[in-house]
Design a protein around this motif. Sequence first.
Motif, PDB file in Angstrom:
ATOM      1  N   MET A  77     -12.877  -4.690 -34.752  1.00  0.00           N
ATOM      2  CA  MET A  77     -14.135  -4.841 -34.011  1.00  0.00           C
ATOM      3  C   MET A  77     -14.063  -4.098 -32.680  1.00  0.00           C
ATOM      4  SD  MET A  77     -17.079  -6.153 -34.577  1.00  0.00           S
ATOM      5  CE  MET A  77     -17.160  -7.657 -35.542  1.00  0.00           C
ATOM      6  N   GLY A  78     -12.882  -4.136 -32.055  1.00  0.00           N
ATOM      7  CA  GLY A  78     -12.707  -3.428 -30.788  1.00  0.00           C
ATOM      8  C   GLY A  78     -13.002  -1.943 -30.946  1.00  0.00           C
ATOM      9  N   THR A  79     -12.558  -1.361 -32.048  1.00  0.00           N
ATOM     10  CA  THR A  79     -12.784   0.063 -32.300  1.00  0.00           C
ATOM     11  C   THR A  79     -14.254   0.313 -32.635  1.00  0.00           C
ATOM     12  OG1 THR A  79     -10.532   0.228 -33.104  1.00  0.00           O
ATOM     13  CG2 THR A  79     -12.030   2.024 -33.707  1.00  0.00           C
ATOM     14  N   PHE A  80     -14.829  -0.599 -33.425  1.00  0.00           N
ATOM     15  CA  PHE A  80     -16.242  -0.459 -33.789  1.00  0.00           C
ATOM     16  C   PHE A  80     -17.126  -0.441 -32.539  1.00  0.00           C
ATOM     17  CE2 PHE A  80     -20.292  -2.646 -34.457  1.00  0.00           C
ATOM     18  CZ  PHE A  80     -20.898  -1.781 -35.355  1.00  0.00           C
ATOM     19  N   VAL A  81     -16.910  -1.397 -31.630  1.00  0.00           N
ATOM     20  CA  VAL A  81     -17.827  -1.480 -30.479  1.00  0.00           C
ATOM     21  C   VAL A  81     -17.641  -0.325 -29.497  1.00  0.00           C
ATOM     22  CG1 VAL A  81     -18.140  -3.987 -30.630  1.00  0.00           C
ATOM     23  CG2 VAL A  81     -16.402  -3.067 -29.090  1.00  0.00           C
ATOM     24  N   LEU A  82     -16.451   0.256 -29.466  1.00  0.00           N
ATOM     25  CA  LEU A  82     -16.268   1.421 -28.582  1.00  0.00           C
ATOM     26  C   LEU A  82     -17.130   2.586 -29.045  1.00  0.00           C
ATOM     27  CD1 LEU A  82     -12.567   2.088 -27.540  1.00  0.00           C
ATOM     28  CD2 LEU A  82     -14.425   1.150 -26.189  1.00  0.00           C
ATOM     29  N   ASN A  83     -17.366   2.650 -30.356  1.00  0.00           N
ATOM     30  CA  ASN A  83     -18.060   3.815 -30.925  1.00  0.00           C
ATOM     31  C   ASN A  83     -19.520   3.579 -31.281  1.00  0.00           C
ATOM     32  OD1 ASN A  83     -15.723   5.543 -30.917  1.00  0.00           O
ATOM     33  ND2 ASN A  83     -14.898   4.171 -32.475  1.00  0.00           N
ATOM     34  N   VAL A  84     -19.949   2.331 -31.333  1.00  0.00           N
ATOM     35  CA  VAL A  84     -21.310   2.049 -31.807  1.00  0.00           C
ATOM     36  C   VAL A  84     -22.347   2.572 -30.795  1.00  0.00           C
ATOM     37  CG1 VAL A  84     -21.433  -0.275 -30.784  1.00  0.00           C
ATOM     38  CG2 VAL A  84     -22.778   0.245 -32.813  1.00  0.00           C
ATOM     39  N   PRO A  85     -23.397   3.260 -31.277  1.00  0.00           N
ATOM     40  CA  PRO A  85     -24.381   3.798 -30.326  1.00  0.00           C
ATOM     41  C   PRO A  85     -25.382   2.749 -29.836  1.00  0.00           C
ATOM     42  CG  PRO A  85     -24.897   4.525 -32.564  1.00  0.00           C
ATOM     43  CD  PRO A  85     -23.646   3.692 -32.659  1.00  0.00           C
ATOM     44  N   GLU A  86     -25.879   2.960 -28.636  1.00  0.00           N
ATOM     45  CA  GLU A  86     -26.965   2.116 -28.122  1.00  0.00           C
ATOM     46  C   GLU A  86     -28.142   2.219 -29.083  1.00  0.00           C
ATOM     47  OE1 GLU A  86     -27.682   3.579 -24.175  1.00  0.00           O
ATOM     48  OE2 GLU A  86     -25.879   2.630 -23.376  1.00  0.00           O
ATOM     49  N   GLY A  87     -28.897   1.146 -29.208  1.00  0.00           N
ATOM     50  CA  GLY A  87     -30.040   1.136 -30.130  1.00  0.00           C
ATOM     51  C   GLY A  87     -29.680   0.541 -31.488  1.00  0.00           C
ATOM     52  N   SER A  88     -28.373   0.384 -31.774  1.00  0.00           N
ATOM     53  CA  SER A  88     -27.964  -0.192 -33.067  1.00  0.00           C
ATOM     54  C   SER A  88     -28.391  -1.655 -33.139  1.00  0.00           C
ATOM     55  CB  SER A  88     -26.441  -0.140 -33.217  1.00  0.00           C
ATOM     56  OG  SER A  88     -25.989   1.171 -33.129  1.00  0.00           O
ATOM     57  N   LYS A  89     -28.625  -2.100 -34.378  1.00  0.00           N
ATOM     58  CA  LYS A  89     -28.934  -3.522 -34.584  1.00  0.00           C
ATOM     59  C   LYS A  89     -27.683  -4.202 -35.130  1.00  0.00           C
ATOM     60  CE  LYS A  89     -33.906  -3.430 -35.032  1.00  0.00           C
ATOM     61  NZ  LYS A  89     -34.106  -3.844 -33.648  1.00  0.00           N
ATOM     62  N   ILE A  90     -27.301  -5.306 -34.500  1.00  0.00           N
ATOM     63  CA  ILE A  90     -26.051  -5.988 -34.872  1.00  0.00           C
ATOM     64  C   ILE A  90     -26.329  -7.477 -35.047  1.00  0.00           C
ATOM     65  CG2 ILE A  90     -23.696  -6.532 -34.096  1.00  0.00           C
ATOM     66  CD1 ILE A  90     -23.633  -3.849 -32.728  1.00  0.00           C
ATOM     67  N   LEU A  91     -25.649  -8.058 -36.048  1.00  0.00           N
ATOM     68  CA  LEU A  91     -25.869  -9.479 -36.341  1.00  0.00           C
ATOM     69  C   LEU A  91     -25.068 -10.366 -35.389  1.00  0.00           C
ATOM     70  CD1 LEU A  91     -27.465 -11.117 -38.436  1.00  0.00           C
ATOM     71  CD2 LEU A  91     -25.359 -11.260 -39.760  1.00  0.00           C
ATOM     72  N   LEU A  92     -25.776 -11.267 -34.724  1.00  0.00           N
ATOM     73  CA  LEU A  92     -25.139 -12.242 -33.833  1.00  0.00           C
ATOM     74  C   LEU A  92     -25.425 -13.641 -34.368  1.00  0.00           C
ATOM     75  CD1 LEU A  92     -26.199 -10.954 -30.276  1.00  0.00           C
ATOM     76  CD2 LEU A  92     -24.119 -10.421 -31.540  1.00  0.00           C
ATOM     77  N   GLU A  93     -24.451 -14.518 -34.243  1.00  0.00           N
ATOM     78  CA  GLU A  93     -24.627 -15.899 -34.704  1.00  0.00           C
ATOM     79  C   GLU A  93     -24.102 -16.843 -33.627  1.00  0.00           C
ATOM     80  OE1 GLU A  93     -23.235 -16.705 -38.844  1.00  0.00           O
ATOM     81  OE2 GLU A  93     -22.199 -18.344 -37.830  1.00  0.00           O
ATOM     82  N   GLY A  94     -24.837 -17.920 -33.388  1.00  0.00           N
ATOM     83  CA  GLY A  94     -24.362 -18.867 -32.382  1.00  0.00           C
ATOM     84  C   GLY A  94     -25.530 -19.505 -31.643  1.00  0.00           C
ATOM     85  N   PRO A  95     -25.386 -19.907 -30.397  1.00  0.00           N
ATOM     86  CA  PRO A  95     -24.125 -19.944 -29.657  1.00  0.00           C
ATOM     87  C   PRO A  95     -23.273 -21.131 -30.098  1.00  0.00           C
ATOM     88  CG  PRO A  95     -25.896 -20.827 -28.310  1.00  0.00           C
ATOM     89  CD  PRO A  95     -26.524 -20.380 -29.592  1.00  0.00           C
ATOM     90  N   TYR A  96     -21.962 -20.972 -29.957  1.00  0.00           N
ATOM     91  CA  TYR A  96     -21.007 -21.988 -30.384  1.00  0.00           C
ATOM     92  C   TYR A  96     -20.071 -22.374 -29.244  1.00  0.00           C
ATOM     93  CZ  TYR A  96     -22.097 -20.694 -35.252  1.00  0.00           C
ATOM     94  OH  TYR A  96     -22.713 -20.459 -36.451  1.00  0.00           O
ATOM     95  N   GLY A  97     -19.393 -23.519 -29.430  1.00  0.00           N
ATOM     96  CA  GLY A  97     -18.250 -23.854 -28.586  1.00  0.00           C
ATOM     97  C   GLY A  97     -18.502 -24.945 -27.571  1.00  0.00           C
ATOM     98  N   ASN A  98     -17.416 -25.662 -27.261  1.00  0.00           N
ATOM     99  CA  ASN A  98     -17.482 -26.748 -26.279  1.00  0.00           C
ATOM    100  C   ASN A  98     -16.874 -26.381 -24.940  1.00  0.00           C
ATOM    101  OD1 ASN A  98     -18.875 -28.767 -27.619  1.00  0.00           O
ATOM    102  ND2 ASN A  98     -17.071 -29.167 -28.893  1.00  0.00           N
ATOM    103  N   PHE A  99     -16.453 -25.134 -24.806  1.00  0.00           N
ATOM    104  CA  PHE A  99     -15.985 -24.662 -23.500  1.00  0.00           C
ATOM    105  C   PHE A  99     -17.252 -24.346 -22.709  1.00  0.00           C
ATOM    106  CE2 PHE A  99     -14.247 -21.089 -20.817  1.00  0.00           C
ATOM    107  CZ  PHE A  99     -13.348 -21.854 -20.100  1.00  0.00           C
ATOM    108  N   LYS A 100     -17.716 -25.347 -21.955  1.00  0.00           N
ATOM    109  CA  LYS A 100     -19.027 -25.234 -21.309  1.00  0.00           C
ATOM    110  C   LYS A 100     -18.913 -25.637 -19.856  1.00  0.00           C
ATOM    111  CE  LYS A 100     -21.700 -26.894 -25.290  1.00  0.00           C
ATOM    112  NZ  LYS A 100     -22.375 -28.114 -25.769  1.00  0.00           N
ATOM    113  N   LEU A 101     -19.664 -24.982 -19.022  1.00  0.00           N
ATOM    114  CA  LEU A 101     -19.763 -25.388 -17.621  1.00  0.00           C
ATOM    115  C   LEU A 101     -20.425 -26.758 -17.564  1.00  0.00           C
ATOM    116  CD1 LEU A 101     -19.447 -24.544 -14.609  1.00  0.00           C
ATOM    117  CD2 LEU A 101     -21.779 -23.652 -14.753  1.00  0.00           C
ATOM    118  N   ARG A 102     -19.708 -27.736 -16.984  1.00  0.00           N
ATOM    119  CA  ARG A 102     -20.255 -29.096 -16.849  1.00  0.00           C
ATOM    120  C   ARG A 102     -21.153 -29.183 -15.622  1.00  0.00           C
ATOM    121  NH1 ARG A 102     -16.710 -28.527 -21.047  1.00  0.00           N
ATOM    122  NH2 ARG A 102     -16.067 -30.519 -21.900  1.00  0.00           N
ATOM    123  N   GLU A 103     -22.148 -30.052 -15.710  1.00  0.00           N
ATOM    124  CA  GLU A 103     -22.977 -30.275 -14.525  1.00  0.00           C
ATOM    125  C   GLU A 103     -22.230 -31.184 -13.562  1.00  0.00           C
ATOM    126  OE1 GLU A 103     -26.869 -31.489 -15.683  1.00  0.00           O
ATOM    127  OE2 GLU A 103     -27.242 -29.565 -16.657  1.00  0.00           O
ATOM    128  N   GLY A 104     -22.641 -31.225 -12.317  1.00  0.00           N
ATOM    129  CA  GLY A 104     -21.981 -32.088 -11.338  1.00  0.00           C
ATOM    130  C   GLY A 104     -21.891 -31.375 -10.010  1.00  0.00           C
TER     131      GLY A 104
END
Length: 228
Positions: A77-104
Amino acid sequence: MNRFESTLLKKKIVGPRTVLLQFEDVFGSWVPGQFVMLEVLLPHEEQVTRRAYSIANACGSGVLELLIEQKDDLAKMGTFVLNVPEGSKILLEGPYGNFKLREGDERVVLIASGTGLAPLRAMLQECVRTNREAVLLFSSKTNEQAYLKEELLEYAKEHEFIQVELFVTREDTKYNKGRITKDALLEKLRSVENSRFYLCGAPEFVKAMQDALRELGAPLDKLHREQW
Ligand SMILES: Cc1cc2nc3c(=O)[nH]c(=O)nc-3n(C[C@H](O)[C@H](O)[C@H](O)COP(=O)(O)OP(=O)(O)OC[C@H]3O[C@@H](n4cnc5c(N)ncnc54)[C@H](O)[C@@H]3O)c2cc1C
């Protein structure tokens, strides 16, 4: 499930083999610290490649940013993103995860190495937006790998409740030279009281930071970690 094709609006080189990708925001909401799955079908492969990437900006600006380093030439993926041109359409899924900024109202302490900056930059931007006291300690091997340093230092210059400390371990620097040690933590943070800590980076870095903070008296339930 939230799976959307998103347009890559901009790609900016921010360090050696490292890019900041700016996508149109197809989710509309996430908590700083969360990640998305990026999915692509690479040429000559039968199966899709899926990788997790922390969202590198706070929600609300209409864009979603990812900070990705190509580890080496075999990294898919690191190599893919270095070369992918602007304007490309890419599949994103999420958002995921419990590493979250807590309120307070506790001080937010953000400690990152390398691309571990990504989720902590999102948190820092949220602190700027909500006038919340925050400290970022960011460790990189070289000055060039202190990604987005001008932007980060600008937050501190513009807002007295934001403190940014850059550490460079492998070459001379006008910032802090060397690793983030227990003494450095004490010097920069002054105290671990009334603070919540978010650590992100390579596993050995995160462990070293957690051990040092525990020795300084930070309670375990105030420490939050993400690593890769
Ligand atoms: C929650 C989470 C958030 C993350 N956020 C980020 C982020 O913000 N930014 C970021 O850059 N990363 C992030 N990561 C890491 C990311 O998911 C990927 O693991 C990373 O980008 C490497 O993926 P890749 O496809 O580029 O490399 P891969 O293809 O998975 O390769 C990884 C390593 O294995 C080696 N390798 C691959 N194939 C072979 C082979 N056949 N023989 C020998 N060696 C081989 C490669 O050389 C490379 O060093 C995150 C991970 C998690 C879990």
